[in-house]
Write an enzyme that holds these catalytic residues in place. Structure first.
Site, PDB file in Angstrom:
ATOM      1  N   ARG A   1       0.963  33.112 -31.626  1.00 32.80           N
ATOM      2  CA  ARG A   1       2.144  34.515 -32.027  1.00 32.80           C
ATOM      3  C   ARG A   1       1.575  34.061 -33.728  1.00 32.80           C
ATOM      4  O   ARG A   1       1.435  35.174 -34.830  1.00 32.80           O
ATOM      5  CB  ARG A   1       3.214  34.499 -31.964  1.00 32.80           C
ATOM      6  CG  ARG A   1       3.607  35.711 -31.260  1.00 32.80           C
ATOM      7  CD  ARG A   1       5.485  35.385 -30.983  1.00 32.80           C
ATOM      8  NE  ARG A   1       5.467  34.397 -30.491  1.00 32.80           N
ATOM      9  CZ  ARG A   1       6.340  33.136 -30.319  1.00 32.80           C
ATOM     10  NH1 ARG A   1       7.690  33.995 -30.992  1.00 32.80           N
ATOM     11  NH2 ARG A   1       6.932  31.973 -30.105  1.00 32.80           N
TER      12      ARG A   1
ATOM     13  N   ASP B   1       0.402  24.818 -34.151  1.00 33.82           N
ATOM     14  CA  ASP B   1       1.535  24.904 -35.259  1.00 33.82           C
ATOM     15  C   ASP B   1       1.935  24.115 -36.145  1.00 33.82           C
ATOM     16  O   ASP B   1       2.201  24.231 -36.846  1.00 33.82           O
ATOM     17  CB  ASP B   1       0.927  26.052 -35.319  1.00 33.82           C
ATOM     18  CG  ASP B   1       2.703  26.884 -34.473  1.00 33.82           C
ATOM     19  OD1 ASP B   1       3.061  26.330 -33.686  1.00 33.82           O
ATOM     20  OD2 ASP B   1       3.265  27.790 -34.244  1.00 33.82           O
TER      21      ASP B   1
ATOM     22  N   ASP C   1       0.301  26.153 -29.562  1.00 34.52           N
ATOM     23  CA  ASP C   1       0.127  27.020 -30.054  1.00 34.52           C
ATOM     24  C   ASP C   1      -1.249  25.507 -31.759  1.00 34.52           C
ATOM     25  O   ASP C   1      -1.232  26.336 -31.967  1.00 34.52           O
ATOM     26  CB  ASP C   1       0.846  27.800 -31.485  1.00 34.52           C
ATOM     27  CG  ASP C   1       1.852  28.599 -30.413  1.00 34.52           C
ATOM     28  OD1 ASP C   1       1.009  29.101 -29.020  1.00 34.52           O
ATOM     29  OD2 ASP C   1       2.474  29.344 -30.585  1.00 34.52           O
TER      30      ASP C   1
ATOM     31  N   ASP D   1       8.094  24.246 -34.398  1.00 33.26           N
ATOM     32  CA  ASP D   1       8.328  23.838 -35.769  1.00 33.26           C
ATOM     33  C   ASP D   1      10.066  24.494 -35.916  1.00 33.26           C
ATOM     34  O   ASP D   1      10.822  23.986 -36.523  1.00 33.26           O
ATOM     35  CB  ASP D   1       6.809  25.453 -36.281  1.00 33.26           C
ATOM     36  CG  ASP D   1       7.402  25.623 -37.917  1.00 33.26           C
ATOM     37  OD1 ASP D   1       6.863  23.709 -38.103  1.00 33.26           O
ATOM     38  OD2 ASP D   1       7.721  26.316 -38.235  1.00 33.26           O
TER      39      ASP D   1
ATOM     40  N   GLY E   1       9.098  27.320 -26.671  1.00 34.19           N
ATOM     41  CA  GLY E   1       8.646  27.364 -25.742  1.00 34.19           C
ATOM     42  C   GLY E   1       8.053  26.576 -25.127  1.00 34.19           C
ATOM     43  O   GLY E   1       7.964  25.499 -25.657  1.00 34.19           O
TER      44      GLY E   1
ATOM     45  N   ARG F   1      16.373  29.105 -26.216  1.00 30.26           N
ATOM     46  CA  ARG F   1      16.300  28.980 -27.701  1.00 30.26           C
ATOM     47  C   ARG F   1      17.898  28.933 -27.710  1.00 30.26           C
ATOM     48  O   ARG F   1      18.463  30.027 -26.955  1.00 30.26           O
ATOM     49  CB  ARG F   1      15.531  30.439 -27.698  1.00 30.26           C
ATOM     50  CG  ARG F   1      13.830  29.823 -27.416  1.00 30.26           C
ATOM     51  CD  ARG F   1      13.245  31.070 -27.985  1.00 30.26           C
ATOM     52  NE  ARG F   1      11.395  31.057 -27.262  1.00 30.26           N
ATOM     53  CZ  ARG F   1      10.653  30.406 -27.810  1.00 30.26           C
ATOM     54  NH1 ARG F   1      11.286  29.314 -29.186  1.00 30.26           N
ATOM     55  NH2 ARG F   1       9.900  30.094 -26.958  1.00 30.26           N
TER      56      ARG F   1
ATOM     57  N   THR G   1       3.879  22.252 -28.117  1.00 28.25           N
ATOM     58  CA  THR G   1       3.916  23.647 -28.609  1.00 28.25           C
ATOM     59  C   THR G   1       2.396  23.674 -27.781  1.00 28.25           C
ATOM     60  O   THR G   1       1.505  22.892 -29.012  1.00 28.25           O
ATOM     61  CB  THR G   1       4.141  23.670 -29.851  1.00 28.25           C
ATOM     62  OG1 THR G   1       4.002  25.699 -29.588  1.00 28.25           O
ATOM     63  CG2 THR G   1       3.731  23.324 -31.185  1.00 28.25           C
TER      64      THR G   1
HETATM   65  P1  ATP Z   1       7.583  27.111 -30.566  1.00 28.82           P
HETATM   66  O1  ATP Z   1       6.565  27.000 -31.205  1.00 28.82           O
HETATM   67  O2  ATP Z   1       6.838  26.519 -28.876  1.00 28.82           O
HETATM   68  O3  ATP Z   1       7.752  28.273 -29.945  1.00 28.82           O
HETATM   69  P2  ATP Z   1       9.623  26.062 -31.083  1.00 28.82           P
HETATM   70  O4  ATP Z   1      10.322  24.844 -31.922  1.00 28.82           O
HETATM   71  O5  ATP Z   1       9.342  26.555 -32.294  1.00 28.82           O
HETATM   72  O6  ATP Z   1       9.101  26.191 -30.241  1.00 28.82           O
HETATM   73  P3  ATP Z   1      12.075  28.052 -31.630  1.00 28.82           P
HETATM   74  O7  ATP Z   1      12.457  29.003 -30.774  1.00 28.82           O
HETATM   75  O8  ATP Z   1      11.722  28.787 -33.099  1.00 28.82           O
HETATM   76  O9  ATP Z   1      10.410  27.573 -30.887  1.00 28.82           O
HETATM   77  O10 ATP Z   1      13.002  27.019 -32.460  1.00 28.82           O
HETATM   78  C1  ATP Z   1      14.113  26.053 -30.884  1.00 28.82           C
HETATM   79  C2  ATP Z   1      15.461  26.610 -31.151  1.00 28.82           C
HETATM   80  O11 ATP Z   1      15.376  26.059 -32.653  1.00 28.82           O
HETATM   81  C3  ATP Z   1      16.167  28.139 -31.460  1.00 28.82           C
HETATM   82  O12 ATP Z   1      16.627  28.772 -30.475  1.00 28.82           O
HETATM   83  C4  ATP Z   1      17.152  27.238 -32.411  1.00 28.82           C
HETATM   84  O13 ATP Z   1      18.461  27.051 -31.634  1.00 28.82           O
HETATM   85  C5  ATP Z   1      16.715  26.126 -33.212  1.00 28.82           C
HETATM   86  N1  ATP Z   1      16.184  26.213 -33.915  1.00 28.82           N
HETATM   87  C6  ATP Z   1      14.905  27.094 -35.031  1.00 28.82           C
HETATM   88  N2  ATP Z   1      14.896  27.854 -36.674  1.00 28.82           N
HETATM   89  C7  ATP Z   1      16.070  26.953 -36.635  1.00 28.82           C
HETATM   90  C8  ATP Z   1      16.324  27.263 -38.205  1.00 28.82           C
HETATM   91  N3  ATP Z   1      15.734  27.429 -39.555  1.00 28.82           N
HETATM   92  N4  ATP Z   1      17.609  26.639 -38.601  1.00 28.82           N
HETATM   93  C9  ATP Z   1      18.890  26.349 -37.022  1.00 28.82           C
HETATM   94  N5  ATP Z   1      18.325  25.752 -35.977  1.00 28.82           N
HETATM   95  C10 ATP Z   1      16.859  26.498 -35.723  1.00 28.82           C
END
Ligand code: ATP
Length: 322
Positions: free
Chosen positions: A172, A130, A128, A103, A11, A72, A126
């Site tokens: 979330r 978190d 959030d 994360d 995000g 994503r 992020t």
């Molecule tokens: P936000 O907290 O804002 O949602 P985020 O980094 O946690 O940010 P995610 O959509 O969970 O957002 O992850 C971003 C991208 O990282 C995913 O689209 C995917 O490509 C990669 N990713 C997430 N989890 C994994 C995982 N367990 N293994 C490999 N790649 C991952």
């Protein structure tokens, strides 16, 4: 370290641009070439990679969103996708990567490192908040300020009509925006995903307040709360049919807007230190802020832990709004 790249993932969060700017300019200052990757891991796999100059990041520190765009990527979740990503980095002779994300982005980064030994420094981005290993994440401060401004406005109309407002804010999996915006606006209740919602308690509190003629109520609910703002609205309206109850979802406005001074400064610090860490040959770390100092924590430990929410602050909500 001759050439590094930077991407934003997951995000978007206000302040990401300040971090990108700091990465680009710190790298250039240290004679390290720097490449931008558009659309996060998706762009990395698809070779959406371009060289960046100092002036490419001019006039962005005050902008929300991310000039590198974000996305994503399902493909990056696969071994094959990550192999393609590593190939692109190799093709461009990129020796290190700065990943600004949450994360999930860091979980992906850990796998990219484990499978292809790409040196990586993460920056927590992020709204959030978190992520463990840091007191701060990029965008949280601005998002809370945006929520506070909106809730203040809703309180004005709630007071004029003696209404009860249930306001859903982002989060979330984490209740930090709800908790902090709730405290800052004097909310009567805050419901967060980290705690099971005790609806009976909320009903009793409103009943008690009704009896003592306290008619204005603000209940701030994180979107990931187990009971949820909408269900709570129905339950309350059934229990108190004479009350005027309204439900408001703040939504994506909390992601946008010009970053606060705090987000700009802290994001700049993290971008600056991420490049210094790569330059010193460090890898597989997240640059975070603990007790107002930049600290590097192992990325694989950061993704294993969860930030816990402060019981003290949750208790405080009730006492200070009584
Ligand atoms: P936000 O907290 O804002 O949602 P985020 O980094 O946690 O940010 P995610 O959509 O969970 O957002 O992850 C971003 C991208 O990282 C995913 O689209 C995917 O490509 C990669 N990713 C997430 N989890 C994994 C995982 N367990 N293994 C490999 N790649 C991952």
């Amino acid at each position: 370290m001759k050439r590094i790249a930077v991407l934003t993932s997951g995000g978007d969060a206000p302040g990401m641009n300040a971090a990108v700017r700091a990465v680009v300019r710190t790298a250039i200052y240290h004679n390290i070439e720097v490449y931008g990757i558009r659309y996060g891991y998706k762009g990395l796999i698809e070779d959406d990679i371009f060289p960046m100059r100092s002036r490419d990041v001019a006039n962005i520190i005050q902008l929300g969103g991310t000039m590198l765009k974000t996305a994503r990527s399902k493909e990056f979740m696969t071994v094959e996708g990550r192999a393609l990503a590593a190939e692109q980095l190799k093709k461009h002779n990129i020796d290190g990567l700065v990943i600004i994300g949450g994360d999930g982005s860091f979980k992906g980064a850990c796998k990219l490192y484990a499978e292809h030994q790409v040196p990586i420094i993460g920056i927590p981005g992020t709204i959030d908040k978190d992520i463990s290993g840091t007191d701060y994440t990029i965008g949280f401060d601005t998002a809370v300020n945006t929520a506070v401004e909106a809730i203040d406005k809703i309180r004005d109309t709630a007071a004029a009509h003696d209404r009860l407002f249930i306001i859903e804010v982002m989060g979330r999996d984490a209740g930090y925006i709800a908790l902090n915006s709730g405290i800052a606006t004097g909310a009567e209740s805050v419901l967060v995903p980290e705690r099971i919602t005790n609806v009976e308690r909320v009903l009793n509190m409103i009943d008690y307040d009704q009896k003592r003629k306290k008619n204005v109520h603000i209940i701030v609910v994180a979107e990931g709360d187990d009971f949820g703002a909408e269900a709570l609205t129905h339950v309350l309206q059934n229990k108190f049919p004479e009350m005027e109850i309204r439900h408001s979802v703040l939504g994506h406005m909390q992601r946008g807007g010009s970053p606060s001074y705090y987000d700009r400064v802290q994001a700049s610090r993290l971008g600056y230190h991420a490049v210094l860490a790569l330059k010193e040959g460090k890898s597989q770390l997240m640059a975070g802020i603990i007790n107002n100092e930049v600290k590097l924590s192992p990325l694989d430990e950061v993704v294993k832990k969860h930030q816990s929410i402060d019981d003290d602050l949750l208790d405080m909500v009730k006492i200070l709004s009584s």
